[in-house]
Scaffold this motif. Structure first.
Motif, PDB file in Angstrom:
ATOM      1  N   SER A 824       0.844  -1.199   0.000  1.00 23.17           N
ATOM      2  CA  SER A 824       0.000   0.000   0.000  1.00 23.17           C
ATOM      3  C   SER A 824       0.870   1.236   0.000  1.00 23.17           C
ATOM      4  CB  SER A 824      -0.899   0.013   1.237  1.00 23.17           C
ATOM      5  OG  SER A 824      -1.540   1.261   1.373  1.00 23.17           O
ATOM      6  N   GLU A 825       0.389   2.260  -0.652  1.00 20.19           N
ATOM      7  CA  GLU A 825       1.064   3.551  -0.642  1.00 20.19           C
ATOM      8  C   GLU A 825       0.298   4.545   0.225  1.00 20.19           C
ATOM      9  OE1 GLU A 825       4.043   4.215  -2.104  1.00 20.19           O
ATOM     10  OE2 GLU A 825       4.047   2.043  -2.474  1.00 20.19           O
ATOM     11  N   LYS A 826      -0.433   4.035   1.192  1.00 19.08           N
ATOM     12  CA  LYS A 826      -1.209   4.906   2.072  1.00 19.08           C
ATOM     13  C   LYS A 826      -0.287   5.853   2.829  1.00 19.08           C
ATOM     14  CE  LYS A 826      -4.294   4.837   6.091  1.00 19.08           C
ATOM     15  NZ  LYS A 826      -5.041   3.995   7.051  1.00 19.08           N
ATOM     16  N   PRO A 827      -0.585   7.159   2.870  1.00 19.16           N
ATOM     17  CA  PRO A 827       0.240   8.096   3.642  1.00 19.16           C
ATOM     18  C   PRO A 827       0.205   7.746   5.138  1.00 19.16           C
ATOM     19  CG  PRO A 827      -1.214   9.261   2.127  1.00 19.16           C
ATOM     20  CD  PRO A 827      -1.674   7.840   2.143  1.00 19.16           C
ATOM     21  N   TYR A 828       1.330   7.918   5.793  1.00 18.36           N
ATOM     22  CA  TYR A 828       1.361   7.684   7.233  1.00 18.36           C
ATOM     23  C   TYR A 828       2.417   8.564   7.892  1.00 18.36           C
ATOM     24  CZ  TYR A 828       5.349   4.494   6.374  1.00 18.36           C
ATOM     25  OH  TYR A 828       6.555   3.948   5.999  1.00 18.36           O
ATOM     26  N   LEU A 829       2.267   8.718   9.207  1.00 18.44           N
ATOM     27  CA  LEU A 829       3.161   9.580   9.986  1.00 18.44           C
ATOM     28  C   LEU A 829       4.474   8.850  10.267  1.00 18.44           C
ATOM     29  CD1 LEU A 829       3.457  12.232  11.708  1.00 18.44           C
ATOM     30  CD2 LEU A 829       2.603  10.872  13.643  1.00 18.44           C
ATOM     31  N   ALA A 830       5.584   9.518   9.990  1.00 19.00           N
ATOM     32  CA  ALA A 830       6.899   8.986  10.365  1.00 19.00           C
ATOM     33  C   ALA A 830       7.282   9.488  11.753  1.00 19.00           C
ATOM     34  CB  ALA A 830       7.951   9.385   9.343  1.00 19.00           C
ATOM     35  N   SER A 831       7.175  10.794  11.970  1.00 22.61           N
ATOM     36  CA  SER A 831       7.440  11.333  13.307  1.00 22.61           C
ATOM     37  C   SER A 831       6.923  12.758  13.382  1.00 22.61           C
ATOM     38  CB  SER A 831       8.933  11.290  13.643  1.00 22.61           C
ATOM     39  OG  SER A 831       9.643  12.304  12.950  1.00 22.61           O
ATOM     40  N   ALA A 832       6.764  13.229  14.612  1.00 26.28           N
ATOM     41  CA  ALA A 832       6.301  14.602  14.841  1.00 26.28           C
ATOM     42  C   ALA A 832       6.706  15.032  16.227  1.00 26.28           C
ATOM     43  CB  ALA A 832       4.784  14.693  14.666  1.00 26.28           C
ATOM     44  N   ASN A 833       6.677  16.348  16.464  1.00 20.81           N
ATOM     45  CA  ASN A 833       6.997  16.877  17.791  1.00 20.81           C
ATOM     46  C   ASN A 833       5.733  17.317  18.521  1.00 20.81           C
ATOM     47  OD1 ASN A 833       6.341  19.121  16.289  1.00 20.81           O
ATOM     48  ND2 ASN A 833       8.008  20.404  17.092  1.00 20.81           N
ATOM     49  N   VAL A 834       4.613  16.678  18.209  1.00 19.49           N
ATOM     50  CA  VAL A 834       3.326  17.042  18.792  1.00 19.49           C
ATOM     51  C   VAL A 834       2.673  15.801  19.402  1.00 19.49           C
ATOM     52  CG1 VAL A 834       2.971  18.911  17.151  1.00 19.49           C
ATOM     53  CG2 VAL A 834       2.056  16.648  16.631  1.00 19.49           C
ATOM     54  N   VAL A 835       1.748  16.053  20.311  1.00 17.50           N
ATOM     55  CA  VAL A 835       0.922  14.985  20.871  1.00 17.50           C
ATOM     56  C   VAL A 835      -0.354  14.912  20.046  1.00 17.50           C
ATOM     57  CG1 VAL A 835      -0.363  14.201  22.879  1.00 17.50           C
ATOM     58  CG2 VAL A 835       1.882  15.272  23.175  1.00 17.50           C
ATOM     59  N   ILE A 836      -0.531  13.811  19.350  1.00 19.01           N
ATOM     60  CA  ILE A 836      -1.652  13.675  18.421  1.00 19.01           C
ATOM     61  C   ILE A 836      -2.865  13.108  19.151  1.00 19.01           C
ATOM     62  CG2 ILE A 836      -2.466  12.467  16.370  1.00 19.01           C
ATOM     63  CD1 ILE A 836       0.418  12.676  15.312  1.00 19.01           C
ATOM     64  N   ASN A 837      -3.974  13.778  19.031  1.00 21.11           N
ATOM     65  CA  ASN A 837      -5.222  13.330  19.651  1.00 21.11           C
ATOM     66  C   ASN A 837      -6.106  12.570  18.679  1.00 21.11           C
ATOM     67  OD1 ASN A 837      -4.639  14.701  22.164  1.00 21.11           O
ATOM     68  ND2 ASN A 837      -5.107  16.604  21.093  1.00 21.11           N
ATOM     69  N   ASN A 838      -6.033  12.940  17.411  1.00 19.55           N
ATOM     70  CA  ASN A 838      -6.883  12.293  16.412  1.00 19.55           C
ATOM     71  C   ASN A 838      -6.149  12.306  15.084  1.00 19.55           C
ATOM     72  OD1 ASN A 838      -9.367  11.021  15.806  1.00 19.55           O
ATOM     73  ND2 ASN A 838     -10.037  12.856  14.730  1.00 19.55           N
ATOM     74  N   TRP A 839      -6.260  11.195  14.341  1.00 17.40           N
ATOM     75  CA  TRP A 839      -5.520  11.103  13.080  1.00 17.40           C
ATOM     76  C   TRP A 839      -6.283  10.210  12.115  1.00 17.40           C
ATOM     77  CZ3 TRP A 839      -0.895  13.302  11.453  1.00 17.40           C
ATOM     78  CH2 TRP A 839      -0.359  12.792  10.255  1.00 17.40           C
ATOM     79  N   GLN A 840      -6.592  10.767  10.960  1.00 13.80           N
ATOM     80  CA  GLN A 840      -7.240   9.973   9.921  1.00 13.80           C
ATOM     81  C   GLN A 840      -6.861  10.548   8.563  1.00 13.80           C
ATOM     82  OE1 GLN A 840     -11.385   9.147  10.637  1.00 13.80           O
ATOM     83  NE2 GLN A 840     -11.768   8.708   8.492  1.00 13.80           N
ATOM     84  N   VAL A 841      -6.276   9.719   7.733  1.00  9.94           N
ATOM     85  CA  VAL A 841      -5.940  10.162   6.382  1.00  9.94           C
ATOM     86  C   VAL A 841      -7.235  10.437   5.634  1.00  9.94           C
ATOM     87  CG1 VAL A 841      -4.830   9.516   4.214  1.00  9.94           C
ATOM     88  CG2 VAL A 841      -3.769   8.884   6.398  1.00  9.94           C
ATOM     89  N   ASN A 842      -7.303  11.614   4.984  1.00  5.32           N
ATOM     90  CA  ASN A 842      -8.539  12.089   4.361  1.00  5.32           C
ATOM     91  C   ASN A 842      -9.664  12.158   5.393  1.00  5.32           C
ATOM     92  OD1 ASN A 842      -7.456  12.391   1.746  1.00  5.32           O
ATOM     93  ND2 ASN A 842      -7.642  10.179   1.418  1.00  5.32           N
ATOM     94  N   GLY A 843      -9.270  12.595   6.569  1.00  7.82           N
ATOM     95  CA  GLY A 843     -10.224  12.721   7.663  1.00  7.82           C
ATOM     96  C   GLY A 843      -9.689  13.698   8.686  1.00  7.82           C
ATOM     97  N   PRO A 844     -10.333  13.764   9.837  1.00  4.45           N
ATOM     98  CA  PRO A 844      -9.960  14.769  10.846  1.00  4.45           C
ATOM     99  C   PRO A 844      -8.640  14.447  11.524  1.00  4.45           C
ATOM    100  CG  PRO A 844     -11.704  13.342  11.667  1.00  4.45           C
ATOM    101  CD  PRO A 844     -11.541  13.002  10.222  1.00  4.45           C
ATOM    102  N   VAL A 845      -7.934  15.500  11.829  1.00  3.80           N
ATOM    103  CA  VAL A 845      -6.674  15.423  12.549  1.00  3.80           C
ATOM    104  C   VAL A 845      -6.681  16.512  13.616  1.00  3.80           C
ATOM    105  CG1 VAL A 845      -4.177  15.822  12.402  1.00  3.80           C
ATOM    106  CG2 VAL A 845      -5.316  14.456  10.651  1.00  3.80           C
ATOM    107  N   SER A 846      -6.223  16.168  14.818  1.00  4.20           N
ATOM    108  CA  SER A 846      -6.062  17.188  15.855  1.00  4.20           C
ATOM    109  C   SER A 846      -4.831  16.852  16.678  1.00  4.20           C
ATOM    110  CB  SER A 846      -7.299  17.267  16.763  1.00  4.20           C
ATOM    111  OG  SER A 846      -7.508  16.052  17.451  1.00  4.20           O
TER     112      SER A 846
END
Length: 902
Positions: A824-846
């Motif tokens: 699959s070539e689905k996008p995904y998170l490698a790393s970040a300096n934030v605390v992620i509460n919600n994550w959805q590709v082509n969907g809501p992120v907070s």
């Protein structure tokens, strides 16, 4: 309109987030396997075996707890008893008896008052064992009346065990029906498991399908040995029913459509001999146990019986002592009985039981060969940090059976070979002094490698590791301040208070999430600095008002010796340089309530803004609170941190100087240790050199490689602002971390994650996929033996680091597939300096960004972040990574990877 759409998507995402396991879990033993129970929305327990604190724990996690209730039988004979059930030696009750009906209803009312969500009604068919003198019809009418009453008490939250003949009359009174023995049955008389006949299977299957047609959810409880449970559960599921496969007494953890991954290491100790906090196994080995993903399950033999060993829950047993008296006959028998059930690791002094030693494959020599002794052989993979053999004062005289392999041997003066460590078919044995060597000036070092001791010698398999050091793929950063030195006058022009220097030069300058505390008696009116109280309290308010500062108490009077307050050790006040606490006018006897409960109340009423409350208790002094202190902190609604001994530096970079995550006490209480200690231990108790805290960066490096054992932690006191060297050291440490990948979080965030390590669980399903359950942990570390997961085939996962060493979890329950047959070539998170509460590709992120957000995604060349206000953030491509920058603050929006506008 976009914001409304975003909210709708957010709601739908959360509704979809958690995979549901429909099985009801049954467990009739104690203590509750709380971590493993988080995979289930309903559990059935014996009410006498669950504590008030466990019930509260279930309530906090929205897990419904059903109490077992026998409706047709009792083990106590009474005026309602009619006959004896020979299978269980119990008394069958008269269901028409007013006495019995009232007895059952009273029991139900008591269970309701205790907080149980529902009832599991057993022995519904017992009346059928009565002879013809008792009217079957009358008994059935009595049973229906009882169930109607119970249904009203528990709002229909009832689970029936069989009762097939009455089901048409019970519809609408209960939600579920359970039946035992579809494919197997248990015989309590001879403790055996047998398969049922095809005729019995057909009959029971027909009854269960009838129950389904009547509207009942149907679950089957069958019985099997642990290795056979998942296959039997699949067979039950294929037949159309919800499975639970366990042992005949329901005293081991069962299997539904998932099978638990055992993580608990049973560690017996005796608090009458030595409190847990001073045991070597806790201080030294627990750190590596936890790093490998396993949970130290300490058993205090002074306060509870040794448990039933359950290979579904328990991965092994470790016994480490320096006292011959530790090995009681009870412990020896328990260890012997469980040889071959789970691996056992025997360390230090050996049990004085020839029978146990022979069972282990070890035999003591009868004669003592003469010294001096010298090292003869040492398995290379077991060698630790020490480069020289330890002094051999007391040789342990061992020889092995053919089933054991020597790992360390010594040679006496007459060339006799004596085994000091061995791998046996049941685990491993290593005797003193081949564990930890202590040096007068350097501290201690591991003689053996604690990691290979656990993995290769003991044989613990690699598992996915719930990680407490990393968030969104980057090492966590926490900062917290103890209140000491708040009122010290700094050595600067104008003579400001140290608290003002720290506020202006550090807190306001860096604007990082910080946990700040005060000592009440140090700043309050009527306290130590009463005349300056108005100004001091004003400084405290100015700090607590800052949006990135969370509030903590550092007690009322700063007790120095919590170990004395807990009764663990007697300390004579005359032997101390500074008494038991700060010299507060009129305060001569320490009150735990005043130190904890009242200090929190003072801060909340006098110092915090309306939108903040105290969230942490930062322990003072030796930071070794006992259970009563921990209980008061919990009752006040705050988390607790401090203590531990992680102060390792380049002079002796030994793993033996790194503490575990925390320590359990009674009633689900935990002390969470400070990940890394403060400037006090780097500056000779603040006697200098004051720049010594710069060596904290050495600790950062040692706790990063070869193992990331701790987050970045900058833990200090207000007195670091007294002198320029202390302030510069503090800035040096913060700048060091900010120059490296990190995710800043509040200490309370870390404390929740750290505590949840002990309540997180792993499981596997029939597709060999891994499942992970945790309320707060959002990172799994991948052992080098593992592949990376297929993000597209997994659920509750936002991504994996570019190196493939950390998985980012987004839901309370995640399913991880390692099947790469479908690319699959689905996008995904490698790393970040934030605390992620919600994550959805082509969907809501907070997410929450304390500093400008930096996010690296893979397969994301066509992606953009769109905020709820319509702002768009496109990425910069760097090889296979796409890098995104988003301003500081709370981000609510949408991750659009379709190449079109929302």
């Amino acid at each position: 309109m976009k914001y409304i759409l975003y909210l709708a998507l957010l709601v739908s995402a959360h509704a979809f987030a958690t995979p549901v396991n429909n099985s009801i879990a049954f467990y009739y033993s104690a203590p509750m396997p709380l971590a493993e129970m988080t995979f289930y929305s309903r559990v059935v327990v014996q009410p006498d075996l669950v504590t008030e604190h466990e019930l509260n724990w279930f309530k906090q996690r929205d897990i419904a707890v059903y109490a077992y209730l026998s409706v047709g039988e009792s083990f106590v004979e009474s005026e309602s008893s009619l006959a004896v059930n020979p299978n269980w030696n119990s008394h069958i009750a008269d269901l028409t008896s007013t006495h019995w009906q009232q007895h059952v209803q009273n029991n139900a009312a008591t269970l309701k008052a205790r907080g149980f969500s529902g009832l599991f009604l057993d022995t519904l068919d017992s009346y059928q064992l009565l002879d013809d003198k008792h009217s079957k019809s009358d008994q059935q009418n009595g049973l229906v009346a009882i169930i109607k009453s119970l249904s009203g008490t528990f709002n229909k939250h009832l689970i029936l065990n069989r009762g097939f003949e009455l089901l048409p009359r019970l519809t609408g009174l209960a939600s579920d029906l359970v039946a035992e023995g579809l494919y197997s049955h248990y015989n309590p008389i001879n403790n055996s498991y047998k398969l049922t006949t095809e005729n019995d299977q057909a009959w029971l299957s027909a009854q269960l399908k009838t129950a389904q047609k009547l509207g009942f959810k149907v679950q089957v409880i069958d019985y099997a040995q642990p290795d056979n449970r998942l296959a039997m559960a699949q067979k039950i599921k294929q037949a159309g029913f919800i499975p639970w496969v366990t042992d005949g007494h329901l005293q081991t953890w069962g299997t539904s459509t998932i099978s638990p991954v055992p993580r608990r290491i049973l560690i017996p100790y005796n608090s009458n001999v030595k409190p847990l906090i001073y045991t070597t196994v806790h201080l030294k080995l627990a750190t590596m146990i936890e790093y490998l993903g396993y949970i130290p399950d300490y058993i205090d033999m002074a306060k509870r019986d040794l448990p039933l060993v359950d290979p579904s829950l328990h991965a092994g047993i470790i016994s480490w002592t320096s006292s011959d008296a530790f090995y009681t006959p009870t412990l020896n028998n328990w260890l012997e009985a469980n040889l071959g059930v789970v691996p056992e690791l025997i360390l230090g002094e050996l049990p004085q039981s020839t029978k146990l030693l022979l069972s282990l494959g070890i035999e003591s020599l009868n004669t003592l060969p003469e010294g001096p002794y010298k090292q003869d052989s040492f398995a290379p993979w077991l060698k630790g940090e020490s480069t020289t053999p330890p002094p051999i004062v007391k040789p342990y005289l061992l020889k092995l059976s053919t089933d054991a392999t020597p790992l360390i041997t010594i040679k006496s003066s007459d060339d006799t070979i004596v085994v000091q460590a061995a791998k046996t078919k049941y685990g491993a044995v290593v005797v003193a002094p081949w564990l930890i060597d202590t040096f007068p000036m350097e501290g201690s070092k591991w003689v053996i490698d604690p990691r290979t001791l656990l993995t290769q010698a003991m044989g613990l398999p690699p598992i996915l590791v719930p990680d407490t050091t990393t968030e969104s793929g980057r090492r966590m950063l926490t900062l917290h301040i103890d209140g000491d030195g708040f009122t010290s006058v700094a050595h600067y022009a104008g003579k400001p208070y140290s608290a003002e220097v720290i506020r202006d030069e550090i807190i306001k300058h860096y604007k990082l999430p910080l946990t700040s505390s005060v000592i009440q008696a140090d700043i309050e009116e009527g306290g130590i600095h009463s005349k300056q109280s108005a100004k001091l309290e004003g400084i405290a308010r100015s700090i607590f008002n800052l949006p990135y500062v969370e509030v903590a108490s550092h007690t009322y009077s700063h007790p120095y010796f919590w170990t004395a307050l807990s009764g663990r050790k007697k300390i004579d006040e005359d032997d101390t340089d500074y008494g038991f606490h700060l010299d507060v006018p009129g305060y001569n006897t320490i009150s735990l309530k005043k130190e904890i409960t009242d200090s929190i109340k003072y801060i909340d009423e006098k110092l915090t803004p309306k939108n903040k409350k105290t969230v942490m208790m930062l322990w003072s002094g030796d930071a070794t609170p006992g259970p009563k202190a921990l209980e008061l902190a919990r009752d006040a609604g705050v988390l607790n941190v401090n203590g531990g001994n992680t102060d390792v530096n380049a002079d002796n970079p030994s793993l033996s100087h790194i503490s575990p995550i925390g320590r359990p006490e009674r009633d689900l209480l935990y002390q969470i240790y400070a990940p890394i200690l403060n400037e006090n231990v780097y500056t000779n108790l603040w006697h200098g050199p004051y720049y010594g805290f710069r060596r904290l960066t050495e600790t950062f490096e040692i706790t990063e490689k070869p193992y990331r054992l701790k987050p970045y932690t900058i833990y200090y006191h207000f007195y670091s602002g007294e002198v320029l060297a202390g302030l510069d050291a503090l800035k040096h440490n913060i700048d060091y971390v900010l120059a490296r990948p990190n995710t800043p979080v509040h200490l309370s965030h870390y404390a929740k994650v750290a505590k949840d390590f002990y309540f997180s669980a792993l499981a596997k399903n029939s597709n060999n996929e891994w499942l992970f359950s945790s309320k707060y942990i959002r990172t799994l570390r991948i052992p080098s033996d593992f592949d990376v997961p297929n993000i597209a085939q997994s659920e509750g996962v936002s991504g994996v680091t570019e190196k493939g060493d950390y998985i980012h979890i987004i839901n309370n329950i995640a399913r991880l597939s390692f099947d790469h047959s479908q690319n699959s070539e689905k996008p995904y998170l490698a790393s970040a300096n934030v605390v992620i509460n919600n994550w959805q590709v082509n969907g809501p992120v907070s997410f929450k960004a304390w500093v400008p957000a930096s996010l690296d995604l893979i397969n994301a060349r066509s992606c953009e972040f769109v905020s709820n206000l319509g702002e768009r953030f496109k990425g910069i491509n760097r090889g296979k990574l796409t890098h995104f920058k988003i301003p500081t603050g709370d981000f609510y929006g949408y991750l659009n990877c379709n190449g079109s506008a929302l």
